[in-house]
Design a protein around this motif. Structure first.
Motif, PDB file in Angstrom:
ATOM      1  N   ARG A 133      43.701   8.571  15.202  1.00 53.14           N
ATOM      2  CA  ARG A 133      44.701   9.633  15.250  1.00 53.14           C
ATOM      3  C   ARG A 133      44.254  10.837  14.432  1.00 53.14           C
ATOM      4  NH1 ARG A 133      50.836   7.371  14.367  1.00 53.14           N
ATOM      5  NH2 ARG A 133      51.118   6.341  16.383  1.00 53.14           N
ATOM      6  N   GLN A 156      43.521  14.533  15.838  1.00 53.39           N
ATOM      7  CA  GLN A 156      44.399  15.581  15.312  1.00 53.39           C
ATOM      8  C   GLN A 156      43.590  16.712  14.674  1.00 53.39           C
ATOM      9  OE1 GLN A 156      47.848  14.100  13.205  1.00 53.39           O
ATOM     10  NE2 GLN A 156      47.601  15.621  11.599  1.00 53.39           N
ATOM     11  N   LEU A 177      50.931  11.813  11.213  1.00 54.87           N
ATOM     12  CA  LEU A 177      50.785  10.657  12.110  1.00 54.87           C
ATOM     13  C   LEU A 177      49.695   9.680  11.675  1.00 54.87           C
ATOM     14  CD1 LEU A 177      52.539  10.316  14.755  1.00 54.87           C
ATOM     15  CD2 LEU A 177      52.493  12.637  13.918  1.00 54.87           C
ATOM     16  N   PRO A 178      48.556  10.141  11.101  1.00 53.47           N
ATOM     17  CA  PRO A 178      47.498   9.186  10.731  1.00 53.47           C
ATOM     18  C   PRO A 178      47.911   8.151   9.687  1.00 53.47           C
ATOM     19  CG  PRO A 178      46.613  11.389  10.835  1.00 53.47           C
ATOM     20  CD  PRO A 178      48.089  11.519  10.952  1.00 53.47           C
ATOM     21  N   TYR A 201      53.501  11.465  18.797  1.00 49.60           N
ATOM     22  CA  TYR A 201      52.078  11.809  18.935  1.00 49.60           C
ATOM     23  C   TYR A 201      51.822  12.732  20.124  1.00 49.60           C
ATOM     24  CZ  TYR A 201      47.139  11.465  18.223  1.00 49.60           C
ATOM     25  OH  TYR A 201      45.844  11.796  17.945  1.00 49.60           O
TER      26      TYR A 201
END
Length: 350
Positions: free
Chosen positions: A155, A159, A225-226, A320
């Motif tokens: 992710r 990103q 998100l990560p 996401y």
């Protein structure tokens, strides 16, 4: 013993690097405290208040705690890369501070005391080093041999690659206006009329794109998100503990400070006064004349850090698909539009 000019130059340079490094690491520690205190106030609670007066020694206590914790390493990890990943992340976060001018030029024995390295492509250096930092995250997830860590690092890689493009293009308008990639030149073009000559006014769209992309680049809410705790435990640093975990933690906050410094330099006149030429250059005598620009710079960076924390405590996390769609379908076209618009305006002016 009489020192030669070369020896004085080397000693001053080493001293300057050490001082900047200590100040940066201290700023990282107290940015964490600032975040905890501000979020506490926003949520109507105290935040850290037990260790020292008003909780001021809390970062020291946290550092000692992390340093003394057991350094656990799972059996199935890829050991060299597992150890190297946090070093890359923290190293890249700290190195980019080297090209930031945090005061007016003051040369003593050939050394500029308010900038470690004055490079004529300083902006490219910052963008290059910060983009390498994602290798630390990618390697940490892959080498951990953990599904959650791998998902987090994938992710992060997607990103950073997505938003790096919009971030770089958002700064082209500033480069076109100043005609230079040297950070001190960019600051000097904004210093004449104070805040009226800052790039934030003609480049407001570029600033908005930069701010959104910077949040995503530093993995901060609402783009975190990560390391989404509710989905991925702790993301790419799930398997890390002790000082390795602390290094990732420090890298995140050091990146926040770097992003705030670059925004200050490119859009808010860097260390220049918002009053411009209203005050004479020699105002306050020789000491205050060089101290005031540093204080202006620190104040502007502090305002950006406050905004970071305010956004984190206010906005929920994106899904996401929303994250990727926002980067590719909105920020990228807008950044291209900003470049074309800036180029047309400058062409007609010329």
């Amino acid at each position: 013993m009489h020192l030669t000019d070369t020896q004085i130059f080397i000693l001053l340079t080493i001293l300057k690097i050490v001082v900047v490094l200590v100040i940066t690491l201290t700023s990282v520690a107290y940015t964490v405290l600032l975040e905890r205190k501000l979020i506490g106030l926003i949520q109507n609670r105290w935040g850290p208040s037990r260790v020292g007066p008003f909780g001021l020694f809390q970062p020291l206590a946290d550092g000692i705690k992390l340093f003394l914790k057991e350094d656990l390493m799972p059996f199935a990890v890829e050991r060299p890369l597992f150890v190297l990943a946090p070093i890359i992340a923290l190293g890249c976060a700290l190195v980019s501070i080297a090209v930031v001018p945090f005061g007016n030029m003051f040369v003593y024995h050939g050394v500029d005391l308010f900038q470690i390295s004055d490079i004529n492509i300083g902006l490219l250096v910052v963008l290059g080093i910060t983009s390498i930092g994602v290798y630390g995250i990618a390697l940490s997830g892959w080498s951990s041999n953990n599904k959650y860590s791998l998902l987090g690092s994938l992710r992060a890689s997607a990103q950073v690659i997505s938003y790096e493009l919009a971030l770089g293009l958002s700064l082209v308008g500033v480069v076109l206006r100043s005609g230079s990639l040297r950070l001190r030149d960019i600051v000097d073009t904004q210093a004449t009329h104070g805040l009226l000559s800052w790039n934030i006014w003609p480049q407001f769209l570029g600033f908005f794109i930069y701010l959104m992309a910077a949040y995503a680049e530093t993995n901060r809410a609402p783009f975190d998100l990560p390391e989404a705790e509710s989905e991925l435990v702790a993301g790419y640093h799930t398997e890390y503990s002790s000082m390795k975990f602390a290094m990732f933690f420090m890298a995140e906050y050091a990146n926040m400070i770097t992003v705030s410094c670059v925004a200050t330099l490119l859009f808010f006149g860097g260390a220049s006064s918002p009053l411009g030429n209203l005050l004479p250059e020699t105002f306050g005598g020789p000491i205050l004349m060089h101290l005031f620009p540093v204080l202006w710079f620190v104040f502007k960076v502090f305002c950006f850090l406050f905004l970071y924390i305010w956004v984190r405590s206010t906005l929920p996390r994106f899904r996401y698909d929303q994250l990727m769609s926002f980067g590719w379908k909105w920020l990228l076209p807008l950044s291209m539009l900003n470049i074309v618009g800036t180029a047309l305006v400058l062409a007609f002016k010329g």
